[in-house]
Scaffold this active site. Structure first.
Site, PDB file in Angstrom:
ATOM      1  N   ASP A 212      81.817 -28.384 -46.665  1.00  0.00           N
ATOM      2  CA  ASP A 212      81.101 -27.358 -47.381  1.00  0.00           C
ATOM      3  C   ASP A 212      79.691 -26.765 -46.688  1.00  0.00           C
ATOM      4  O   ASP A 212      78.653 -27.246 -47.203  1.00  0.00           O
ATOM      5  CB  ASP A 212      80.811 -28.092 -48.898  1.00  0.00           C
ATOM      6  CG  ASP A 212      80.140 -29.423 -48.778  1.00  0.00           C
ATOM      7  OD1 ASP A 212      80.109 -29.918 -49.810  1.00  0.00           O
ATOM      8  OD2 ASP A 212      80.315 -29.900 -47.949  1.00  0.00           O
TER       9      ASP A 212
ATOM     10  N   GLU B 294      38.056 -41.646 -46.755  1.00  0.00           N
ATOM     11  CA  GLU B 294      38.792 -42.482 -45.597  1.00  0.00           C
ATOM     12  C   GLU B 294      37.933 -42.182 -44.230  1.00  0.00           C
ATOM     13  O   GLU B 294      37.818 -43.070 -43.222  1.00  0.00           O
ATOM     14  CB  GLU B 294      40.251 -42.311 -45.286  1.00  0.00           C
ATOM     15  CG  GLU B 294      40.752 -43.256 -44.466  1.00  0.00           C
ATOM     16  CD  GLU B 294      42.149 -42.777 -44.125  1.00  0.00           C
ATOM     17  OE1 GLU B 294      42.681 -41.827 -44.599  1.00  0.00           O
ATOM     18  OE2 GLU B 294      42.780 -43.578 -43.094  1.00  0.00           O
ATOM     19  N   ASP B 295      37.914 -40.839 -43.500  1.00  0.00           N
ATOM     20  CA  ASP B 295      37.505 -40.460 -42.629  1.00  0.00           C
ATOM     21  C   ASP B 295      36.010 -40.110 -42.385  1.00  0.00           C
ATOM     22  O   ASP B 295      35.546 -39.584 -41.176  1.00  0.00           O
ATOM     23  CB  ASP B 295      38.509 -39.438 -41.926  1.00  0.00           C
ATOM     24  CG  ASP B 295      39.812 -40.035 -41.751  1.00  0.00           C
ATOM     25  OD1 ASP B 295      40.748 -39.091 -41.666  1.00  0.00           O
ATOM     26  OD2 ASP B 295      39.936 -41.181 -41.501  1.00  0.00           O
TER      27      ASP B 295
ATOM     28  N   HIS C  92      43.586 -29.461 -41.572  1.00  0.00           N
ATOM     29  CA  HIS C  92      44.798 -30.166 -42.143  1.00  0.00           C
ATOM     30  C   HIS C  92      44.502 -30.183 -43.663  1.00  0.00           C
ATOM     31  O   HIS C  92      45.639 -29.863 -44.241  1.00  0.00           O
ATOM     32  CB  HIS C  92      44.996 -31.658 -41.608  1.00  0.00           C
ATOM     33  CG  HIS C  92      45.651 -32.653 -42.345  1.00  0.00           C
ATOM     34  ND1 HIS C  92      46.915 -32.628 -42.266  1.00  0.00           N
ATOM     35  CD2 HIS C  92      45.321 -33.636 -43.077  1.00  0.00           C
ATOM     36  CE1 HIS C  92      47.293 -33.526 -43.168  1.00  0.00           C
ATOM     37  NE2 HIS C  92      46.233 -34.449 -43.377  1.00  0.00           N
TER      38      HIS C  92
END
Length: 733
Positions: A263, A80-81, A51
């Site tokens: 269009d 964070e993780d 990721h």
């Protein structure tokens, strides 16, 4: 593709547009992220590092950002993780990279009252971060793009929630920043999950006619190419079809089939100079018949996000209408990469961007002061995402306002004083009503008077821009506080009555502080004033308080029963043991079932401690240790009717919070030894606070979770064995 191959592709992409990038630091960031995420997997079962690598690839390939942005994209989830900290990232890479990573990280996990509150908080933090360094939002949008590309591994509910959020927040932000390609992809991916049937219908129809459409585009491209070559105009020309969401929106809004879309095709001509843009426009109108009213000059009047181009819709030789966009290379770069194209960097990679262009971010934040969650989301959608109209002052200055704006919005955009003293307006030299909807190119003149009484409350409903509404609210807040309090109180009391509640319920001294916290106002008068000037609604105030008031009323009945049970125990002592009922949180309250129980913070009892209960007003039975100063015998005599017998049940909880105070001689490594003692006794730590005294002593306050008094005694014994520890106590009172 292996992880190493993905990294090699990233490096190759960066070398393609920025050979001077710091590849050693980029590689170090990849290795640090790979190591930090090594035990983590994505929902797809792939290693997590896939990721961050994919996000960095988007940042490089789609936005062409600098070294620091690539590093931050690779590291964007480590704070964070994983156990990695801001300080680590700042030390190993740079404080700027650490700031970017922290800005991109999902911000603190807060319990939100409503979805609006959650969106408001995330957006506000996102915008604050963006106003400091625009790269934060560029990485954040790239992160969302990769998450949307891999959304098939999420549950259907999560797919819908994330797709709606992307459609309402991330795609419009990408549009506002001019990142058109990313915006289109985010919209298409969101549509795929929000309306799978509609998405499938459009894509399958496009696939069926792909051959026919491609032949038409090839013929048209050759026609334009040949004519421009004859005139020796240097150019690049290519065609594309509208993306599925754009087609879907037109079909849905205008109730048309795919064949009726006006269009469906667009051709882009990229030239060398500004003069060539207008020359090519003449050539296109010569080859094909222009459709009246379908020409837009975004070169003379650029969009707020910096987009410039000439747009014209013409009828092709096959009788098929199509759009032609004409722009220079520089305009094309801005259209494709948006704000990223403006972000210039010095050779050493330090940001030196054109942040001044994004002053609208700060202005937007200022306009939201005093607005509640729903108002904030509405304002944000209007200010950031809606189409805009361009109108002129009598002197010829351009003002851009939200679509549907009125003279009130125009007046406050000029200055607060102009709005507050406005008595009328002229549009194109004709007097109009204040709710008149302004159109592109209108010349607006505001008539003012010193004798004007100020804005009317109805203006809040007429104004479209949050800036105007904010300034009107500020006027009422400042000029009419007493009137606002009276009006606000009347509205609040009427709403209370409607819900079957009374002011007596609200003004209970023990309940009032908690209720004010629920509505986030320091006093009732402040809340009344906010309701009076339109910054808050009486319905919201009562709905936020209602649950707490009803809970207190129910609890009061239970407490009355408890008090009666306690009195009965004293008046009629029985030889048999009192009835033991079901425990709450491991506590049995003698003679009472289903009673709210809370553990007092002054002495933090744990299973095994001698305990006693006190019947509070509004919050059930508070459990104290018997040796707590707040439960001293003389206190129990003073309020004998409110003290009740409690005991530990068999079904105690897994753990209970308690506090220890450790006094020791200060030395190096002391905290490490205390941490080791906590670890060896399998103690869950909630927090550690320490302070040093002037005479070289240290006092540690340990907030821990304990199973029972046996575990607590073991921990206290371990702490007492540490070199330099003088005393370990449990604070009380």
């Amino acid at each position: 593709m292996t992880i190493q191959e993905q990294y090699d592709l990233l490096e190759k992409t960066v070398r393609g547009y920025n050979p001077a990038a710091d590849f050693e630091r980029i590689k170090a960031a990849f290795q640090f992220a790979d190591d930090a995420h090594k035990d983590q997997k994505r929902k797809s079962g792939e290693p997590y590092i896939i990721h961050p690598l994919a996000v960095a690839q988007i940042v490089a390939e789609e936005l062409r950002l600098d070294s620091e942005s690539i590093e931050a994209a690779l590291l964007h989830d480590v704070i964070e993780d994983t156990p990695a900290t801001y300080e680590q990232v700042a030390k190993l890479f740079s404080p700027t990279v650490a700031d970017l990573v922290e800005g991109v990280s999902k911000l603190t996990r807060i319990q939100y009252a409503t979805k609006e509150d959650e969106q408001m908080e995330n957006l506000r933090k996102m915008l604050i971060a963006m106003s400091k360094d625009i790269r934060v939002i560029l990485i954040k949008v790239s992160d969302r793009l990769h998450n949307m590309r891999t959304m098939e591994y999420q549950s259907p509910a999560k797919q819908k929630q994330k797709s709606l959020e992307t459609m309402e927040i991330y795609a419009p932000i990408a549009h506002r920043l001019g990142m058109q390609r990313i915006k289109w992809e985010l919209e298409d991916l969101s549509l795929k999950y929000l309306d799978p049937v509609g998405f499938e219908e459009i894509t399958s129809q496009l696939e069926e006619k792909r051959g026919e459409y491609e032949r038409f585009m090839r013929r048209t491209q050759i026609q334009i190419d040949e004519r421009l070559n004859e005139l020796k105009i240097e150019h690049i020309v290519y065609g594309r079809m509208k993306h599925p969401y754009s087609i879907y929106r037109k079909m849905f809004n205008q109730n048309k089939s795919l064949e009726e879309i006006f269009d469906l095709f667009a051709f882009r001509v990229i030239v060398e100079s500004l003069g060539d843009c207008y020359n090519v426009l003449g050539v296109i109108h010569d080859i094909y018949k222009p459709i009246l009213g379908r020409f837009k000059d975004y070169i003379g009047t650029p969009k707020p996000n910096g987009y410039q181009s000439l747009h014209t819709t013409v009828m092709g030789t096959d009788g098929i209408p199509f759009e032609v966009q004409i722009r220079t290379r520089e305009m094309h770069e801005i259209a494709e990469y948006g704000v990223a194209a403006h972000w210039k960097y010095k050779q050493n990679g330090q940001g030196a961007g054109t942040e001044g262009r994004y002053e609208w971010v700060r202005r937007l934040l200022e306009n939201q002061e005093g607005a509640d969650a729903e108002e904030y989301i509405h304002s944000l959608k209007v200010d950031m995402f809606a189409d805009e109209v361009f109108v002129f002052t009598p002197n010829g200055d351009v003002q851009n306002l939200p679509a549907g704006a009125t003279p009130i919005d125009f007046a406050y955009a000029i200055h607060s004083a102009v709005g507050n003293h406005m008595v009328g307006a002229k549009v194109n030299n004709r007097i109009v009503t204040l709710d008149h909807s302004l159109k592109n190119g209108d010349i607006v003149e505001i008539m003012t008077s010193k004798a004007a009484r100020g804005p009317s409350r109805d203006w809040l409903k007429i104004a479209r821009s949050s800036e105007a509404r904010s300034k009107i609210r500020q006027w009422f807040k400042k000029e009419r506080r007493e009137e606002n309090i009276v009006n606000g109180r009347a509205s609040f009391e009427a709403e209370l009555k409607h819900c079957g509640l009374t002011m007596k319920d609200v003004t209970d001294p023990e309940l009032l502080p908690g209720l004010l916290k629920k509505v986030a106002y320091p006093t009732l008068d402040d809340m009344y004033a906010a309701i009076g000037y339109g910054g808050f609604s009486a319905q919201k105030a009562v709905s936020r308080m209602q649950g707490e008031i009803n809970r207190a009323i129910r609890q009061h009945h239970l407490e009355q029963q408890a008090a009666e049970a306690a009195a009965q125990q004293r008046e009629e002592p029985r030889p048999a043991a009192p009835k033991r009922v079901k425990s709450e949180q491991g506590i049995i309250v003698e003679g009472l079932d289903n009673c709210l129980v809370k553990f007092s913070k002054c002495c933090t009892p744990v299973p095994g401690d001698e305990i006693v209960g006190f019947i509070t007003r509004g919050y059930g039975v508070s459990v104290h240790r018997s040796d707590c100063p707040n439960a001293a015998p003389e206190k129990r005599t003073d309020q004998a009717d409110r003290w009740i017998k409690v005991s530990w049940g068999r079904d105690t909880n897994e753990n209970y919070p308690t506090t220890l105070e450790v006094i020791c001689k200060d030395r190096q490594g002391l905290l490490l030894d205390i941490s080791a003692a906590l670890s060896t006794t399998n103690t869950f730590v909630l927090g550690i606070n320490s302070r040093s005294t002037h005479d070289e002593f240290a006092i540690f306050r340990l907030e821990v979770r304990i199973r029972d008094s046996g575990q607590l005694e073991t921990l206290m014994r371990k702490l007492n064995q540490i070199s330099g520890v003088l005393q370990v106590t449990r604070p009380a009172g």
